[in-house]
Design a protein around this motif. Structure first.
Motif, PDB file in Angstrom:
ATOM      1  N   LEU A 110       0.814  -1.229   0.000  1.00 29.47           N
ATOM      2  CA  LEU A 110       0.000   0.000   0.000  1.00 29.47           C
ATOM      3  C   LEU A 110       0.839   1.267   0.000  1.00 29.47           C
ATOM      4  CD1 LEU A 110      -2.666  -1.262   2.552  1.00 29.47           C
ATOM      5  CD2 LEU A 110      -3.150  -0.545   0.200  1.00 29.47           C
ATOM      6  N   GLY A 111       2.040   1.182  -0.555  1.00 30.67           N
ATOM      7  CA  GLY A 111       2.982   2.293  -0.470  1.00 30.67           C
ATOM      8  C   GLY A 111       2.521   3.596  -1.085  1.00 30.67           C
ATOM      9  N   TYR A 112       1.593   3.524  -2.046  1.00 24.92           N
ATOM     10  CA  TYR A 112       1.155   4.765  -2.706  1.00 24.92           C
ATOM     11  C   TYR A 112      -0.300   5.085  -2.370  1.00 24.92           C
ATOM     12  CZ  TYR A 112       5.217   3.211  -5.409  1.00 24.92           C
ATOM     13  OH  TYR A 112       6.454   2.754  -5.770  1.00 24.92           O
ATOM     14  N   ARG A 118       3.078   8.765  -0.771  1.00 23.86           N
ATOM     15  CA  ARG A 118       3.620   8.958  -2.117  1.00 23.86           C
ATOM     16  C   ARG A 118       4.732  10.003  -2.131  1.00 23.86           C
ATOM     17  NH1 ARG A 118      -2.028   8.453  -3.171  1.00 23.86           N
ATOM     18  NH2 ARG A 118      -2.398  10.674  -3.557  1.00 23.86           N
ATOM     19  N   GLU A 119       4.533  11.046  -1.320  1.00 24.12           N
ATOM     20  CA  GLU A 119       5.503  12.145  -1.318  1.00 24.12           C
ATOM     21  C   GLU A 119       6.879  11.726  -0.806  1.00 24.12           C
ATOM     22  OE1 GLU A 119       3.756  15.290   0.885  1.00 24.12           O
ATOM     23  OE2 GLU A 119       2.570  15.999  -0.818  1.00 24.12           O
ATOM     24  N   VAL A 120       6.919  10.615  -0.108  1.00 24.06           N
ATOM     25  CA  VAL A 120       8.186  10.164   0.465  1.00 24.06           C
ATOM     26  C   VAL A 120       9.145   9.653  -0.609  1.00 24.06           C
ATOM     27  CG1 VAL A 120       9.172   8.281   1.834  1.00 24.06           C
ATOM     28  CG2 VAL A 120       7.292   9.655   2.771  1.00 24.06           C
ATOM     29  N   PHE A 121       8.583   9.116  -1.695  1.00 27.71           N
ATOM     30  CA  PHE A 121       9.411   8.354  -2.631  1.00 27.71           C
ATOM     31  C   PHE A 121      10.053   9.219  -3.710  1.00 27.71           C
ATOM     32  CE2 PHE A 121       6.265   5.390  -0.943  1.00 27.71           C
ATOM     33  CZ  PHE A 121       7.117   4.457  -0.382  1.00 27.71           C
ATOM     34  N   ASP A 122      11.326   8.993  -3.932  1.00 30.73           N
ATOM     35  CA  ASP A 122      12.004   9.606  -5.066  1.00 30.73           C
ATOM     36  C   ASP A 122      11.662   8.873  -6.350  1.00 30.73           C
ATOM     37  OD1 ASP A 122      13.938  11.696  -3.911  1.00 30.73           O
ATOM     38  OD2 ASP A 122      14.207   9.972  -2.605  1.00 30.73           O
ATOM     39  N   VAL A 123      11.493   7.571  -6.240  1.00 29.80           N
ATOM     40  CA  VAL A 123      11.167   6.748  -7.410  1.00 29.80           C
ATOM     41  C   VAL A 123      10.071   5.776  -7.000  1.00 29.80           C
ATOM     42  CG1 VAL A 123      12.080   5.257  -9.225  1.00 29.80           C
ATOM     43  CG2 VAL A 123      13.613   6.870  -8.063  1.00 29.80           C
ATOM     44  N   ARG A 124       9.013   5.750  -7.785  1.00 32.16           N
ATOM     45  CA  ARG A 124       7.881   4.868  -7.466  1.00 32.16           C
ATOM     46  C   ARG A 124       7.710   3.826  -8.550  1.00 32.16           C
ATOM     47  NH1 ARG A 124       3.761   9.737  -7.296  1.00 32.16           N
ATOM     48  NH2 ARG A 124       4.769  11.062  -5.717  1.00 32.16           N
ATOM     49  N   VAL A 125       8.000   2.590  -8.193  1.00 29.73           N
ATOM     50  CA  VAL A 125       7.816   1.476  -9.120  1.00 29.73           C
ATOM     51  C   VAL A 125       6.553   0.729  -8.709  1.00 29.73           C
ATOM     52  CG1 VAL A 125       8.798  -0.720  -9.924  1.00 29.73           C
ATOM     53  CG2 VAL A 125      10.286   1.273  -9.553  1.00 29.73           C
ATOM     54  N   PHE A 126       5.763   0.350  -9.677  1.00 26.50           N
ATOM     55  CA  PHE A 126       4.590  -0.480  -9.398  1.00 26.50           C
ATOM     56  C   PHE A 126       4.657  -1.726 -10.263  1.00 26.50           C
ATOM     57  CE2 PHE A 126       0.246  -2.010  -9.735  1.00 26.50           C
ATOM     58  CZ  PHE A 126      -0.181  -1.941  -8.417  1.00 26.50           C
ATOM     59  N   PHE A 167      -7.916  -1.574  -3.531  1.00 31.06           N
ATOM     60  CA  PHE A 167      -6.830  -0.831  -2.880  1.00 31.06           C
ATOM     61  C   PHE A 167      -5.465  -0.971  -3.558  1.00 31.06           C
ATOM     62  CE2 PHE A 167      -9.836  -1.945   0.604  1.00 31.06           C
ATOM     63  CZ  PHE A 167     -10.307  -0.667   0.823  1.00 31.06           C
ATOM     64  N   ILE A 168      -5.177  -2.144  -4.094  1.00 29.65           N
ATOM     65  CA  ILE A 168      -3.818  -2.365  -4.608  1.00 29.65           C
ATOM     66  C   ILE A 168      -3.685  -1.873  -6.049  1.00 29.65           C
ATOM     67  CG2 ILE A 168      -1.976  -4.049  -4.938  1.00 29.65           C
ATOM     68  CD1 ILE A 168      -2.914  -3.632  -1.994  1.00 29.65           C
ATOM     69  N   ARG A 169      -4.464  -2.411  -6.942  1.00 23.76           N
ATOM     70  CA  ARG A 169      -4.287  -2.106  -8.365  1.00 23.76           C
ATOM     71  C   ARG A 169      -4.448  -0.615  -8.706  1.00 23.76           C
ATOM     72  NH1 ARG A 169      -6.710  -7.612  -8.992  1.00 23.76           N
ATOM     73  NH2 ARG A 169      -8.700  -6.858  -9.815  1.00 23.76           N
ATOM     74  N   PRO A 170      -5.373   0.114  -8.047  1.00 20.60           N
ATOM     75  CA  PRO A 170      -5.502   1.542  -8.405  1.00 20.60           C
ATOM     76  C   PRO A 170      -4.240   2.365  -8.152  1.00 20.60           C
ATOM     77  CG  PRO A 170      -7.425   0.805  -7.161  1.00 20.60           C
ATOM     78  CD  PRO A 170      -6.402  -0.297  -7.080  1.00 20.60           C
ATOM     79  N   GLN A 171      -3.328   1.843  -7.343  1.00 21.83           N
ATOM     80  CA  GLN A 171      -2.112   2.608  -7.039  1.00 21.83           C
ATOM     81  C   GLN A 171      -1.195   2.772  -8.258  1.00 21.83           C
ATOM     82  OE1 GLN A 171      -0.520   1.716  -2.735  1.00 21.83           O
ATOM     83  NE2 GLN A 171      -1.234  -0.190  -3.610  1.00 21.83           N
ATOM     84  N   ARG A 172      -1.437   1.970  -9.302  1.00 20.64           N
ATOM     85  CA  ARG A 172      -0.529   2.025 -10.456  1.00 20.64           C
ATOM     86  C   ARG A 172      -0.480   3.411 -11.082  1.00 20.64           C
ATOM     87  NH1 ARG A 172      -1.303  -1.704 -15.303  1.00 20.64           N
ATOM     88  NH2 ARG A 172      -0.215  -0.064 -16.434  1.00 20.64           N
ATOM     89  N   ARG A 173      -1.577   4.172 -10.924  1.00 16.89           N
ATOM     90  CA  ARG A 173      -1.594   5.482 -11.589  1.00 16.89           C
ATOM     91  C   ARG A 173      -0.634   6.482 -10.935  1.00 16.89           C
ATOM     92  NH1 ARG A 173      -5.592   9.370  -9.579  1.00 16.89           N
ATOM     93  NH2 ARG A 173      -6.548   8.571  -7.673  1.00 16.89           N
ATOM     94  N   PHE A 174      -0.150   6.161  -9.740  1.00 16.92           N
ATOM     95  CA  PHE A 174       0.780   7.074  -9.078  1.00 16.92           C
ATOM     96  C   PHE A 174       2.244   6.732  -9.365  1.00 16.92           C
ATOM     97  CE2 PHE A 174      -2.969   6.856  -6.200  1.00 16.92           C
ATOM     98  CZ  PHE A 174      -3.432   8.139  -6.438  1.00 16.92           C
ATOM     99  N   ALA A 175       2.467   5.665 -10.109  1.00 17.81           N
ATOM    100  CA  ALA A 175       3.837   5.170 -10.267  1.00 17.81           C
ATOM    101  C   ALA A 175       4.595   5.918 -11.357  1.00 17.81           C
ATOM    102  CB  ALA A 175       3.811   3.677 -10.579  1.00 17.81           C
TER     103      ALA A 175
END
Lengths: 303, 303
Positions: A110-112, A118-126, A167-175
């Motif tokens: 649930l990282g994003y 989300r603001e914590v990450f320099d690089v967001r991989v999904f 909860f999980i799959r929708p996070q892809r849009r933030f990656a």
């Protein structure tokens, strides 16, 4: 010391998070990487989850606020007392003191999910492998390493499907980088890589050459999803890798032949598509590191 | 909701921290008080301390930085995932999620050791009972509730003396209220109360009347250490209490007859001097609360 660079590797259970991470850690050097599993921030242990009929994929099953707090501290370079969730028996242990190193990799479900995270990450991989592939990976892993039977894992996957979708799959849009592995020819995996606008990516379009040598554009309309064939010609893959390394020549001391490795059971395999994906992630890590070392706050593009 | 008010109750092992605290919690209402034992932030468990020949009184035996981090979060009203040290067997358990309530009381050995810690507290109490009294209290408690023998406790006290002198006792100079209980007549305890300059205290000098009725000034030169006789006339004690309550009439719904209670073994006792000390602390808690509720950052006087 400049603040640590934080990489998020988010995706559903058994999506390949540890596989992606392992090669990066090897290149960066274990002594420079702090590794945090967001599963440690579960609110309920295995027994409680069964009692409450809640899956670990649900935000209410995790201390989202404590995660935000701890990750912010880590980004600021300060140590945390990290909780410990033990996958072997599904209970919590005593917390451990963790000092952030130059790079911190956070793997989790649930990282994003929240903006503060989300603001914590320099690089967001999904990671979004083909669902049929992920189910296979989950059965293989949970049976061999977490003591479940095949039927138990399949039932659990069904139980989790609704939370995965919500909860999980929708996070892809933030990656910044979405990686979708799909089965290719000869038992290799093709990687479909979608590049987000939050970071400026190396331009790989000069290497796209139809189906000829293994790099294609999935949707001709957008150009932001590339397909890397698992059967890509190794020489051609090396050429593309060279172009990426060119753009981070200040990090050439990290070069190694060991990207792209993964294990099946106890057997070691190599995948050109995995190696290229890892190198793309590495590119963003080392350029963020360079930027922060020079006094900037990172390389994220305001959206 | 305005930020929580934070009380520190610091002192050596068995100095009476829990006794002071218990009455305050009863008045404020358990549902409004979060209680944190700084012992939870030990770095080493009992076995490791023995191996390293280090006492829990040494800062290196505690996660001072995590304490600072967590207490800052609590002061800002944010929850923490608090570590858990189990005195019964000297090991660590799974951490617990703690949401700060209106008041947070932190009891511990090293609460005022660093400036960042000291800054967290709205009210800093330091307990410095006569050493001979503290040794007796420690033997009584550790034998009855922590499974030690008298000889073990006495040896441990000797082992700790150097760290007590180096790290614990010097903290008294940072306190707003230093309480020194000494044996008085008839098995009562007299309380010598030294009032620091970091807070503005209720003026009790009008009630000082030589040795007549139980309130004296210890050092005529300074007026900042009062001695409250354990045998103070209850009617006179009530008059002094009334004067303090007068200054916090907005909190009169908290009035109760239950300050000053303490137990010896299973027997309940009452001490007028303890009650007055607790009321002084309560005064500072409720006025700080009022001040913060009105938009100030507290009542601490810049030094």
């Amino acid at each position: 010391m400049p603040r640590p660079i934080i990489l998020g590797v988010v995706g559903d259970s058994a999506a390949g998070k540890t596989t992606i991470t392992r090669g990066l850690v090897r290149l960066l050097g274990e002594e420079h990487v702090t590794h945090i599993a967001a599963d440690d921030y579960h609110r309920f242990d295995r027994r409680q989850r069964a009692e409450h009929a809640i899956t670990p994929l649900h935000p209410a099953c995790n201390y989202m606020d404590i995660m935000e707090q701890h990750f912010r501290e880590v980004r600021a370079g300060r140590p945390i007392l990290k909780p410990v969730y033990r996958h072997q028996d599904g209970t919590f242990g005593a917390p451990v003191y963790v000092t952030p190193r130059q790079f911190t990799i956070v793997e989790g479900l649930l990282g994003y999910h929240t903006e503060a995270l989300r603001e914590v990450f320099d690089v967001r991989v999904f990671l979004a492998p083909l669902e049929e592939l992920r189910r296979k990976w989950k059965v293989d892993r949970d049976c061999s390493r977490r003591g479940y039977t095949t039927d138990q894992v399949l039932e659990e996957l069904d139980r989790r499907e609704s939370d995965s979708a919500t909860f999980i799959r929708p996070q892809r849009r933030f990656a910044d980088i979405v990686v979708c592995f799909v089965p290719g020819d000869h038992g290799q995996f093709d990687a479909e890589v979608t590049l987000g606008r939050g970071l400026v990516h190396p331009d790989l379009t000069p290497f796209v050459d139809g189906d000829q040598r293994g790099l294609t554009i999935v949707d001709a309309g957008t150009e932001h999803t590339l397909a890397i064939s698992g059967g890509i010609d190794p020489g051609y893959a090396a050429t593309i890798e060279e172009a990426i390394w060119d753009r981070m020549h200040f990090a050439s001391h990290l070069r190694s032949e060991r990207l792209g490795e993964f294990t099946v059971g106890t057997q070691l395999h190599r995948s050109e598509s995995l190696a290229l994906v890892q190198l793309l992630v590495l590119y963003h890590l080392v350029t963020a590191r360079a930027s922060v070392a020079l006094g900037a706050d990172g390389l994220r593009v305001a959206s």
